[in-house]
Design an enzyme around this catalytic site. Structure first.
Site, short mmCIF file in Angstrom:
data_model
loop_
_atom_site.label_atom_id
_atom_site.label_comp_id
_atom_site.label_asym_id
_atom_site.label_seq_id
_atom_site.Cartn_x
_atom_site.Cartn_y
_atom_site.Cartn_z
N ASP A 72 -16.62 56.23 -83.08
CA ASP A 72 -17.77 55.35 -83.26
C ASP A 72 -17.25 53.95 -83.02
O ASP A 72 -16.16 53.60 -83.50
CB ASP A 72 -18.38 55.48 -84.66
CG ASP A 72 -19.72 54.76 -84.74
OD1 ASP A 72 -20.52 54.91 -83.81
OD2 ASP A 72 -19.96 54.04 -85.73
N GLY A 155 -22.42 48.84 -72.31
CA GLY A 155 -22.65 48.23 -73.61
C GLY A 155 -22.61 46.72 -73.53
O GLY A 155 -23.25 46.11 -72.66
N TYR A 156 -21.83 46.13 -74.42
CA TYR A 156 -21.75 44.67 -74.49
C TYR A 156 -20.63 44.10 -73.63
O TYR A 156 -20.35 42.89 -73.70
CB TYR A 156 -21.54 44.25 -75.96
CG TYR A 156 -22.66 44.67 -76.88
CD1 TYR A 156 -23.80 43.89 -77.04
CD2 TYR A 156 -22.59 45.86 -77.60
CE1 TYR A 156 -24.83 44.27 -77.90
CE2 TYR A 156 -23.61 46.26 -78.46
CZ TYR A 156 -24.72 45.45 -78.60
OH TYR A 156 -25.75 45.83 -79.44
N HIS A 182 -10.39 48.60 -77.32
CA HIS A 182 -10.38 49.06 -78.72
C HIS A 182 -10.20 50.56 -78.79
O HIS A 182 -9.52 51.07 -79.68
CB HIS A 182 -11.67 48.62 -79.43
CG HIS A 182 -12.93 48.86 -78.65
ND1 HIS A 182 -13.11 48.41 -77.35
CD2 HIS A 182 -14.09 49.49 -78.97
CE1 HIS A 182 -14.31 48.75 -76.92
NE2 HIS A 182 -14.92 49.42 -77.88
#
Length: 195
Positions: A72, A155-156, A182
């Site tokens: 997640d 995504g971002y 990440h």
């Protein structure tokens, strides 16, 4: 050497591609939920990235009884008190697109009179098999900008700017991105498990 099967608990094509690239150095056959047609919806109702990754891993492991990796991840923006955080994927609603979510972050920063904010991505990865469950977190730090740049990401990524590269994550080639992300940083912490 016998190849072991491991399930990647996602139906996100971009994540599948990124994980398979990272996993290329390991002797695993990576199967995603796209390969397996997992029949249930998993309610990620945890209060942290780690708890959500555990919920996913347990649901998939209980069904297939094969080693599982579930993650997640999301963006936390300092000026927004850590939002969107665990709500990153549904920040503009459950059926929101990446563009919808990105525009909401941009709009909120604009409403505050800001042109950027420090931010970080978090990825929590849970590995589960018949003997152990291990969760590790990885991070990447940068800042959010208001003008999206680049198309090599999701995504971002187009608004997440890294000063050391003078580029957004979406402007970086995968060969670099997959060594600093990440997700990669979290996987490094699981390296001993994966061996």
């Amino acid at each position: 050497m016998k190849v072991k099967k491991i399930i990647l608990a996602t139906k996100n094509l971009n994540k599948v591609k990124e994980f398979k690239e990272i996993f290329s150095e390991y002797d695993y056959e990576v199967l995603s939920l796209l390969d397996l047609s997992y029949p249930f919806l998993i309610d990620e109702n945890g209060d942290s990235f780690s708890s959500n990754s555990y919920i996913k891993a347990k649901a998939i492991y209980d069904y297939y009884k094969l080693p599982v990796i579930a993650d997640d991840s999301g963006l936390s923006v300092d000026a927004l008190d850590g939002l969107p955080g665990i709500y990153s994927h549904r920040f503009s609603g459950r059926s929101a697109s990446d563009i919808d979510n990105t525009h909401k972050v941009i709009s909120m920063l604009k409403d505050m009179g800001l042109t950027e904010s420090n931010a970080h991505f978090t990825c929590a990865i849970t590995y589960m098999d018949s003997e152990k469950t291990i969760t590790k977190e990885g991070y990447i730090y940068g800042k959010v900008i208001l003008a999206p740049k680049g198309s090599n990401g999701f995504g971002y990524d187009p608004i997440f700017y890294l000063d050391e590269y003078k580029k957004t994550l979406a402007e970086l080639p995968e060969s670099i991105k997959n060594k600093i992300s990440h997700r990669y940083n979290a996987l490094l912490k699981l390296k001993e498990v994966l061996k």
